[in-house]
Scaffold this motif. Structure first.
Motif, PDB file in Angstrom:
ATOM      1  N   VAL A  17      36.990  33.831  38.838  1.00 24.35           N
ATOM      2  CA  VAL A  17      37.012  33.257  37.480  1.00 24.35           C
ATOM      3  C   VAL A  17      37.848  34.130  36.534  1.00 24.35           C
ATOM      4  O   VAL A  17      37.666  34.076  35.317  1.00 24.35           O
ATOM      5  CB  VAL A  17      35.578  33.049  36.925  1.00 24.35           C
ATOM      6  N   CYS A  50      30.856  35.827  35.549  1.00 26.79           N
ATOM      7  CA  CYS A  50      30.814  36.125  36.994  1.00 26.79           C
ATOM      8  C   CYS A  50      29.932  35.132  37.767  1.00 26.79           C
ATOM      9  O   CYS A  50      28.820  34.834  37.364  1.00 26.79           O
ATOM     10  CB  CYS A  50      30.269  37.544  37.198  1.00 26.79           C
ATOM     11  N   ILE A  51      30.478  34.630  38.885  1.00 23.86           N
ATOM     12  CA  ILE A  51      29.688  33.708  39.722  1.00 23.86           C
ATOM     13  C   ILE A  51      29.210  34.415  41.003  1.00 23.86           C
ATOM     14  O   ILE A  51      28.776  33.761  41.947  1.00 23.86           O
ATOM     15  CB  ILE A  51      30.476  32.416  40.064  1.00 23.86           C
ATOM     16  N   ARG A  52      29.319  35.744  41.023  1.00 24.54           N
ATOM     17  CA  ARG A  52      28.813  36.571  42.134  1.00 24.54           C
ATOM     18  C   ARG A  52      29.392  36.139  43.493  1.00 24.54           C
ATOM     19  O   ARG A  52      28.641  35.954  44.456  1.00 24.54           O
ATOM     20  CB  ARG A  52      27.277  36.500  42.202  1.00 24.54           C
ATOM     21  N   CYS A  53      30.694  35.990  43.521  1.00 24.47           N
ATOM     22  CA  CYS A  53      31.324  35.631  44.798  1.00 24.47           C
ATOM     23  C   CYS A  53      31.547  36.864  45.662  1.00 24.47           C
ATOM     24  O   CYS A  53      31.744  36.753  46.871  1.00 24.47           O
ATOM     25  CB  CYS A  53      32.634  34.902  44.554  1.00 24.47           C
ATOM     26  N   GLY A  54      31.600  38.034  45.046  1.00 22.77           N
ATOM     27  CA  GLY A  54      31.771  39.283  45.812  1.00 22.77           C
ATOM     28  C   GLY A  54      33.217  39.629  46.139  1.00 22.77           C
ATOM     29  O   GLY A  54      33.475  40.654  46.776  1.00 22.77           O
ATOM     30  N   ALA A  55      34.165  38.791  45.722  1.00 22.70           N
ATOM     31  CA  ALA A  55      35.575  39.040  46.088  1.00 22.70           C
ATOM     32  C   ALA A  55      36.073  40.381  45.548  1.00 22.70           C
ATOM     33  O   ALA A  55      36.844  41.075  46.212  1.00 22.70           O
ATOM     34  CB  ALA A  55      36.456  37.907  45.565  1.00 22.70           C
ATOM     35  N   CYS A  56      35.620  40.756  44.359  1.00 24.35           N
ATOM     36  CA  CYS A  56      36.125  42.013  43.773  1.00 24.35           C
ATOM     37  C   CYS A  56      35.620  43.224  44.566  1.00 24.35           C
ATOM     38  O   CYS A  56      36.308  44.246  44.636  1.00 24.35           O
ATOM     39  CB  CYS A  56      35.760  42.111  42.293  1.00 24.35           C
ATOM     40  N   CYS A  95      39.621  37.960  41.310  1.00 26.35           N
ATOM     41  CA  CYS A  95      38.385  37.385  40.739  1.00 26.35           C
ATOM     42  C   CYS A  95      38.456  35.867  40.663  1.00 26.35           C
ATOM     43  O   CYS A  95      39.408  35.298  40.130  1.00 26.35           O
ATOM     44  CB  CYS A  95      38.117  37.977  39.350  1.00 26.35           C
ATOM     45  N   ILE A 150      32.461  44.623  39.604  1.00 29.05           N
ATOM     46  CA  ILE A 150      31.613  43.907  38.640  1.00 29.05           C
ATOM     47  C   ILE A 150      30.371  44.747  38.312  1.00 29.05           C
ATOM     48  O   ILE A 150      29.926  44.795  37.159  1.00 29.05           O
ATOM     49  CB  ILE A 150      31.245  42.475  39.128  1.00 29.05           C
ATOM     50  N   LEU A 154      38.563  42.498  34.969  1.00 33.17           N
ATOM     51  CA  LEU A 154      37.623  43.566  35.318  1.00 33.17           C
ATOM     52  C   LEU A 154      38.136  44.964  35.001  1.00 33.17           C
ATOM     53  O   LEU A 154      37.418  45.783  34.429  1.00 33.17           O
ATOM     54  CB  LEU A 154      37.265  43.460  36.801  1.00 33.17           C
ATOM     55  N   ILE A 202      38.148  37.252  35.616  1.00 34.66           N
ATOM     56  CA  ILE A 202      37.615  38.224  34.653  1.00 34.66           C
ATOM     57  C   ILE A 202      38.536  39.447  34.670  1.00 34.66           C
ATOM     58  O   ILE A 202      38.913  39.926  35.744  1.00 34.66           O
ATOM     59  CB  ILE A 202      36.178  38.644  35.033  1.00 34.66           C
TER      60      ILE A 202
HETATM   61  S1  SF4 Z   1      35.339  38.519  41.860  1.00 43.16           S
HETATM   62 FE1  SF4 Z   1      34.806  37.859  39.781  1.00 43.16          FE
HETATM   63  S2  SF4 Z   1      33.314  36.231  40.072  1.00 43.16           S
HETATM   64 FE2  SF4 Z   1      33.466  37.299  42.020  1.00 43.16          FE
HETATM   65  S3  SF4 Z   1      31.825  38.870  41.957  1.00 43.16           S
HETATM   66 FE3  SF4 Z   1      33.668  39.865  41.196  1.00 43.16          FE
HETATM   67  S4  SF4 Z   1      33.603  39.550  38.976  1.00 43.16           S
HETATM   68 FE4  SF4 Z   1      32.148  38.123  39.869  1.00 43.16          FE
END
Ligand code: SF4
Length: 510
Positions: free
Chosen positions: A426, A364-370, A424, A393, A430, A428
């Motif tokens: 990357v 996870c790169i903590r983009c917040g999209a999820c 996501c 996440i 989830l 993942i």
């Molecule tokens: S969308 Fe993927 S990369 Fe972005 S916060 Fe959620 S888990 Fe992390």
């Protein structure tokens, strides 16, 4: 309100609610009822504040979620802000020839980094210390806090400027510094707003996403005595003005890190306001604290990660300020801190690393999209999770980072629609990891006896056509809706077909 989020909603009862006030009153009585049945002694007042401590995290989660899901004003603000995000992300994506391939490549790079995490971290340490930086390995929050306090004492530090960092939220740094009589000021505007309001961040990218501009103007008016009609631009100027002297006064600056770059021995920090740059450039000492999973193999990988993070985080092609910091000020350099520390925090991450299936969540790169895509998050908001990392996440990693038994309920806060996996940055998986958490929880014996019996009965019945055909609609409805009340506590009643599958099949074949 969709049935997809059925785990927390009280649909039949909500159908009668038409206003927020009415909703609050009705919901409070429902939640009170449910809660008193279990805990009995707690006062309702503590329940409705944002600082409730109900002892049991799952009870507290359900209570807070239930209230928030019925706060229509909250939903309006979130939909407005996420709507703006949804409008710009497709524009940001246009910079990629093949965005799917970019995500795939990013996932592969994170796989490479995480599979050889120990080697990459040591490579980073060797390169970083060569330039005079100091690396501290912290096994848990306590170790990290003790190390920070030791540095503060050595520097006789009275005030700290801090840029946005979820890891510092994770270790509850501000609270700890306050206890030790050290002032710590958030310099990111969203975080500054949250700090003024004495609230944790609501979202991993947009800390004050749940506040409208009117809310912020009111908050500034109450806390800073400004005009209540200030515009967002004017409010920003007020914050800037307040923060300016803090930068020059602070002995230490603390930042997070978006990436740890192994081959260069540097960290990369991404931000839109420039406050992180100021936080690490003005004070004489810079402490960067980061989770060990943030490592990427090479500086050239930023080519991919920077635009991905920007696009999926805020819809930008590139975030405004991207800084690479490779140690303290070198001789001949005009600015920068005299000393720089990087604290590499484990705090449960190696537990995830040891788990072959969940390991993927470390990409996870903590983009917040999820979070923005999740129907549950959009209804219950970031604070209901009561965890540093919210949304899908957060629901995956919190039970793994902390305690599966205590936090497993978060893994059930999902409709399993798969939208989180879909968006996501990357790739993942989830929603599959949420299922994996549920599976692990059951394997560890974290299931009630009623649940165990229910699944046993269900299994036996499913394996026997005779049993499947037993009972009529009335009996089945009664069994599920009245005997297994767990189902209808938060959902509409089930209504079985008057004919069995067998009968329907025979009819079809006629
Ligand atoms: S969308 Fe993927 S990369 Fe972005 S916060 Fe959620 S888990 Fe992390």
């Amino acid at each position: 309100m969709g049935n997809s989020c059925c785990c927390i909603f009280i649909k039949p009862k909500l159908d009668r609610i038409s206003t927020v006030q009415e909703c609050d009153a009705t919901m409070l009585s429902i939640v009170r009822q449910a809660y008193y049945q279990k805990a009995g002694h707690k006062k309702l007042q503590t329940l409705v504040t944002d600082n409730i401590d109900m002892g049991d995290t799952s009870e507290s989660f359900i209570a807070k979620s239930t209230l928030k899901a019925n706060d229509l004003e909250h939903r309006r603000k979130i939909n407005f802000n996420i709507g703006k995000y949804n409008a710009v992300v497709p524009i940001g994506k246009q910079q990629f020839n093949n965005v799917g391939l970019a995500r795939e490549r990013a996932k592969n790079l994170k796989w490479k980094a995480i599979e050889a995490l120990d080697e990459y971290l040591q490579e980073f340490e060797a390169a970083f210390t060569k330039r005079g930086g100091k690396v501290i390995w912290a096994e848990d929050a306590k170790q990290a806090l003790d190390e920070i306090l030791a540095i503060c004492k050595e520097k006789n530090c009275k005030s700290i400027v801090k840029s946005k960092s979820m890891v510092t939220e994770e270790i509850k740094l501000n609270h700890f510094l306050e206890e030790n009589k050290i002032e710590s000021v958030e310099t990111d505007l969203g975080e500054y707003i949250q700090q003024l309001d004495n609230e944790p961040p609501y979202h991993i990218v947009t800390p004050a996403m749940h506040k409208s501009k009117e809310d912020v103007a009111k908050l500034f008016h109450e806390k800073l005595n400004t005009d209540i009609n200030l515009t967002p631009q004017e409010l920003t100027l007020v914050a800037r003005e307040k923060l300016r002297e803090k930068y020059t006064k602070a002995e230490i600056g603390i930042t997070g890190a978006n990436f740890i770059i192994a081959d260069t021995g540097a960290i990369a920090v991404t931000e839109n306001e420039g406050n992180a740059r100021l936080s690490c450039a003005f004070p004489k000492t810079h402490i960067a604290i980061t989770g060990i999973e943030k490592v990427i193999p090479s500086l050239t990988d930023l080519n991919l990660f920077w635009p991905l993070l920007s696009t999926y985080g805020t819809g930008q092609q590139l975030t405004v300020y991207n800084t690479i910091i490779a140690g303290p000020k070198q001789s001949g350099e005009a600015d920068g801190p005299e000393e720089m520390y990087v604290i590499l925090l484990d705090n449960g991450r190696t537990n995830i690393l040891a788990n072959e299936k969940s390991r993927e969540s470390l990409y996870c790169i903590r983009c917040g999209a999820c979070l923005n895509a999740c129907p549950v998050y959009k209804n219950i908001g970031g604070h209901s999770y009561e965890a540093t990392y919210s949304g899908p996440i957060g629901a995956v990693i919190t039970p793994q980072l902390q305690n599966l038994g205590e936090w497993k309920h978060l893994s059930y806060a999902s409709s399993l629609c798969g939208n989180c996996t879909e968006v996501c940055a990357v790739k993942i998986n989830l929603h599959e990891l949420l299922l994996e958490n549920r599976h692990e929880a059951v394997e560890e014996g974290d299931a009630t006896w009623q649940e165990k019996i229910a699944w046993k009965v269900w299994k036996q019945s499913s394996l026997s056509r005779k049993m499947m055909n037993l009972g009529n609609r009335k009996i089945k409805n009664w069994m599920v809706n009245k005997v297994f009340k767990g189902w209808t506590a938060h959902r509409a009643d089930l209504d079985f077909s008057s004919k069995t599958f067998n009968e329907l099949w025979k009819e079809k074949k006629k």
